[in-house]
Scaffold this motif. Structure first.
Motif, PDB file in Angstrom:
ATOM      1  N   VAL A  70       0.833  -1.202   0.000  1.00 50.35           N
ATOM      2  CA  VAL A  70       0.000   0.000   0.000  1.00 50.35           C
ATOM      3  C   VAL A  70       0.870   1.255   0.000  1.00 50.35           C
ATOM      4  CG1 VAL A  70      -1.681   1.317   1.354  1.00 50.35           C
ATOM      5  CG2 VAL A  70      -1.956  -1.160   1.076  1.00 50.35           C
ATOM      6  N   ALA A  74       0.580   4.072  -2.892  1.00 53.26           N
ATOM      7  CA  ALA A  74       0.264   5.456  -2.545  1.00 53.26           C
ATOM      8  C   ALA A  74       1.394   6.395  -2.940  1.00 53.26           C
ATOM      9  CB  ALA A  74      -0.011   5.555  -1.045  1.00 53.26           C
ATOM     10  N   ALA A 109      -6.234   4.591  -0.297  1.00 57.62           N
ATOM     11  CA  ALA A 109      -6.565   4.168   1.064  1.00 57.62           C
ATOM     12  C   ALA A 109      -7.872   3.387   1.105  1.00 57.62           C
ATOM     13  CB  ALA A 109      -6.646   5.396   1.974  1.00 57.62           C
ATOM     14  N   ALA A 113      -8.357  -0.540   2.033  1.00 59.31           N
ATOM     15  CA  ALA A 113      -9.250  -0.964   3.108  1.00 59.31           C
ATOM     16  C   ALA A 113     -10.256  -1.997   2.612  1.00 59.31           C
ATOM     17  CB  ALA A 113      -9.973   0.245   3.689  1.00 59.31           C
ATOM     18  N   LEU A 149      -4.680   2.412   6.425  1.00 60.13           N
ATOM     19  CA  LEU A 149      -5.068   3.761   5.997  1.00 60.13           C
ATOM     20  C   LEU A 149      -3.952   4.765   6.282  1.00 60.13           C
ATOM     21  CD1 LEU A 149      -8.776   3.785   7.237  1.00 60.13           C
ATOM     22  CD2 LEU A 149      -7.975   3.505   4.890  1.00 60.13           C
ATOM     23  N   SER A 150      -3.329   4.638   7.445  1.00 66.15           N
ATOM     24  CA  SER A 150      -2.253   5.563   7.815  1.00 66.15           C
ATOM     25  C   SER A 150      -1.048   5.396   6.899  1.00 66.15           C
ATOM     26  CB  SER A 150      -1.849   5.334   9.275  1.00 66.15           C
ATOM     27  OG  SER A 150      -2.949   5.525  10.147  1.00 66.15           O
ATOM     28  N   ALA A 152      -1.084   4.407   3.857  1.00 69.18           N
ATOM     29  CA  ALA A 152      -1.419   4.975   2.546  1.00 69.18           C
ATOM     30  C   ALA A 152      -1.193   6.485   2.533  1.00 69.18           C
ATOM     31  CB  ALA A 152      -2.870   4.654   2.201  1.00 69.18           C
ATOM     32  N   VAL A 153      -1.584   7.154   3.599  1.00 66.71           N
ATOM     33  CA  VAL A 153      -1.420   8.611   3.662  1.00 66.71           C
ATOM     34  C   VAL A 153       0.062   8.988   3.689  1.00 66.71           C
ATOM     35  CG1 VAL A 153      -1.827  10.666   5.070  1.00 66.71           C
ATOM     36  CG2 VAL A 153      -3.654   8.980   4.754  1.00 66.71           C
ATOM     37  N   ALA A 221       0.128   9.784  10.523  1.00 68.54           N
ATOM     38  CA  ALA A 221      -0.349  10.047   9.161  1.00 68.54           C
ATOM     39  C   ALA A 221      -0.896  11.464   9.023  1.00 68.54           C
ATOM     40  CB  ALA A 221      -1.419   9.028   8.786  1.00 68.54           C
TER      41      ALA A 221
END
Length: 433
Positions: A70, A74, A109, A113, A149-150, A152-153, A221
């Protein structure tokens, strides 16, 4: 007159819908699914049937394999405008820099997920038919999802800042090392790594586990995103302070992040029957009881009527008490697969060995005499006879023949005297064959 704010929001939604349907974002979701399921499926016997083992394996795959994937996707998304040489055009659009960055990073993200949740559903559906007690931990699911998610950011921000085409694979490799290295540490600081192997088999997280992990990974993130794209970059201090505070709490608590799960730790026993010892295992392994009873039935029939024979066999972690003995040690993936014993004869031999093993210090070579050798040969003969000669040892045939040739009543009496000394380390106390 058109509201400028409404126009910006409409453009943002349109851009987000377009980003979700094209580019590498959908492929990232598919890649996450395959990256998690392929290695997990190859190890299915090790986790299928136990919620704790299932989530432990899924968590490790999510952090060590899904996380770098990921991050690379990203990062590649973040550098897209520079590769296309359209970065200057971003300055002319009505949306602010933070809104642009959020809109561009969100598809990766969200698809990551979605891929994780799909893999989660498949793995849970595969293990559910074989479980005996307990259940999955929602806190661990939330923490793992927040970690992806973090990542990805952070990966997106790195892609925007570093204008190097190879930064994506380098970031993935670096993140893999960063996540895996703390696992070799003894300090509780290792719990800050999302890849840390939590003791989920028989334990559950404390109630604040998920909020703390989300504050830790999410705070990092948000700090990266605000420091890069916010108009007032000083605001990044707030999520940074939250992340540092949460990290300090996690590192200080360490193994205290988990407590025993009473639904899993208690033992479940087979029904009592005349002449048949009870078998007691942990609640998650209760579906194995019929298979264990079947595998040990031959040994039980040989011990029927023997004075002092164990009335109950328990798994080693329960610590057998008076009148009890330990079952052979097997774990999922090595002896157990989908609530079946993969080697029933080996399990029988293992339990027979456990029954007659003497926890005695190893004698020095110069003090090993005839009596000690006699006891060793006697123990080997009893093990092999109890296991119906499905033994891993090569007993002295003379001792085994003597035991087999004894009349039934005399053999039962001798075995009663023998079992009374199975914990003794004094050779003279062990009856001779």
């Amino acid at each position: 007159m058109t509201d400028p704010g409404a126009l910006v929001r409409r453009l943002t939604h349109t851009a987000l819908r377009a980003e979700l349907r094209r580019g590498i974002a959908p492929w990232t979701g598919l890649a996450v699914v395959l990256t998690l399921l392929v290695p997990l499926w190859s190890k299915a016997p090790q986790w299928q049937g136990n919620w704790g083992d299932t989530q432990t394996q899924l968590r490790a795959a999510t952090a060590l394999l899904g996380g770098p994937l990921v991050a690379a996707a990203a990062c590649w998304q973040g550098g897209r405008e520079y590769r296309r040489r359209t970065a200057e055009l971003l300055l002319s659009v009505p949306r602010g820099r933070l809104a642009q960055a959020t809109t561009a990073a969100a598809p990766i993200a969200l698809w990551a997920a979605a891929g994780y949740l799909l893999a989660l559903g498949v793995v849970f559906a595969a293990t559910a038919p074989y479980t005996g007690a307990g259940g999955p931990s929602l806190s661990v699911v939330v923490a793992d999802l927040g970690c992806l998610l973090s990542i990805a950011v952070v990966g997106f921000v790195v892609g925007r800042l570093v204008r190097w085409r190879l930064i994506a694979p380098v970031l993935a490799a670096g993140l893999y090392v960063l996540l895996g290295a703390p696992g070799y540490m003894e300090s509780d600081v290792r719990f800050l790594s999302p890849a840390e192997q939590y003791p989920l088999d028989g334990s559950v997280p404390v109630w604040w586990f998920a909020p703390a992990l989300l504050a830790w990974t999410g705070g990092i993130a948000v700090t990266a995103l605000l420091a890069y794209a916010a108009r007032r970059r000083g605001l990044a201090v707030v999520p940074l302070a939250v992340a540092v505070t949460a990290g300090a709490v996690i590192a200080h608590t360490g193994t205290g992040l988990f407590r025993d799960d009473p639904a899993v730790r208690h033992r479940v026993c087979s029904a009592a029957a005349p002449g048949t010892p009870q078998l007691c295992v942990r609640a998650p392994d209760a579906p194995l009881l019929p298979r264990m009873s079947e595998a040990l039935s031959g040994m039980f029939s040989r011990l029927e009527g023997v004075p002092g024979a164990p009335v109950r066999y328990v798994t080693p972690e329960f610590g057998p008490k008076n009148g009890e003995a330990s079952l052979g040690h097997v774990v999922r993936g090595w002896g157990i697969a989908r609530n079946e014993l993969t080697d029933p004869h080996g399990y029988l031999a293992n339990t027979a060995m456990t029954l007659v093993s003497r926890d005695c210090p190893e004698p020095r070579a110069e003090v090993v005499g005839k009596e000690a050798a006699r006891v060793e040969r006697t123990d080997d003969a009893v093990r092999s006879w109890l296991a119906d000669e499905e033994s891993l040892w090569f007993p002295d045939s003379r001792y085994l023949a003597r035991l087999k040739d004894l009349p039934d009543a005399e053999r039962k009496a001798w075995l009663g005297r023998y079992l009374a000394t199975r914990k003794s380390c004094t050779p003279a106390e062990v009856p001779a064959l």
